[in-house]
Design a protein around this motif. Structure first.
Motif, PDB file in Angstrom:
ATOM      1  N   ILE A  23       0.962  -1.122  -0.118  1.00 56.69           N
ATOM      2  CA  ILE A  23       0.210   0.096  -0.038  1.00 56.69           C
ATOM      3  C   ILE A  23       0.823   1.376   0.029  1.00 56.69           C
ATOM      4  CG2 ILE A  23      -1.933   1.301   1.101  1.00 56.69           C
ATOM      5  CD1 ILE A  23      -2.569  -1.666   0.068  1.00 56.69           C
ATOM      6  N   GLN A  24       1.676   1.474   0.913  1.00 55.06           N
ATOM      7  CA  GLN A  24       2.684   2.533   0.819  1.00 55.06           C
ATOM      8  C   GLN A  24       3.934   2.445   0.035  1.00 55.06           C
ATOM      9  OE1 GLN A  24       2.140   5.124   2.999  1.00 55.06           O
ATOM     10  NE2 GLN A  24       0.198   4.107   3.428  1.00 55.06           N
ATOM     11  N   LYS A  25       4.138   1.306  -0.511  1.00 55.10           N
ATOM     12  CA  LYS A  25       5.277   1.137  -1.591  1.00 55.10           C
ATOM     13  C   LYS A  25       6.384   1.443  -1.064  1.00 55.10           C
ATOM     14  CE  LYS A  25       1.982   1.291  -5.325  1.00 55.10           C
ATOM     15  NZ  LYS A  25       1.413  -0.217  -5.304  1.00 55.10           N
ATOM     16  N   VAL A  26       6.769   1.283   0.226  1.00 49.52           N
ATOM     17  CA  VAL A  26       8.111   1.339   0.971  1.00 49.52           C
ATOM     18  C   VAL A  26       8.805   0.224   1.255  1.00 49.52           C
ATOM     19  CG1 VAL A  26       7.441   3.833   1.472  1.00 49.52           C
ATOM     20  CG2 VAL A  26       7.133   1.862   3.111  1.00 49.52           C
ATOM     21  N   THR A  27       9.900   0.306   1.402  1.00 48.97           N
ATOM     22  CA  THR A  27      11.012  -0.627   1.911  1.00 48.97           C
ATOM     23  C   THR A  27      10.643  -1.143   3.540  1.00 48.97           C
ATOM     24  OG1 THR A  27      12.551  -0.699   0.168  1.00 48.97           O
ATOM     25  CG2 THR A  27      12.998  -1.965   2.050  1.00 48.97           C
TER      26      THR A  27
END
Length: 101
Positions: A23-27
């Motif tokens: 959803i946030q598209k972060v590592t």
């Protein structure tokens, strides 16, 4: 006398990690997972219960879908996070999968 009937949710590490990735598209980092575990219950509470049966509850909030399971003390564990766009067309299949577990 007022009766406050509300549901308490808590997040697994897996649900927090998947929320960050999908959803946030972060590592995900340890710190981000910890922070996300704290905010996910609020996100789920604000969502819409799509299906509920037995000890299982499936909640949608905007772009996310959260399979949850009731545990011994009545709270709901947020098991994972999925993208709603990945779930919508195969909702029955997913419900059947989680119902077997």
């Amino acid at each position: 006398m007022m009766n406050f009937n509300f549901t308490v949710y808590f997040s697994s590490n897996h649900a927090a990690e998947e929320y960050l990735k999908r959803i946030q598209k972060v590592t995900p980092t340890d710190e981000l997972i910890k922070e996300t575990k704290n905010i996910l219950p609020g996100i789920v509470v604000d969502g819409e219960i799509i299906i509920e049966f037995g000890k299982y509850r499936y909640v949608r909030n905007d772009k996310a879908f959260f399979p949850c399971v009731r545990v011994e003390d009545g709270r709901f564990l947020i098991r994972t996070t999925m993208r709603w766009s990945d779930v919508e067309h195969r909702l029955q299949e997913i419900v059947d999968l989680y119902a077997r577990q």
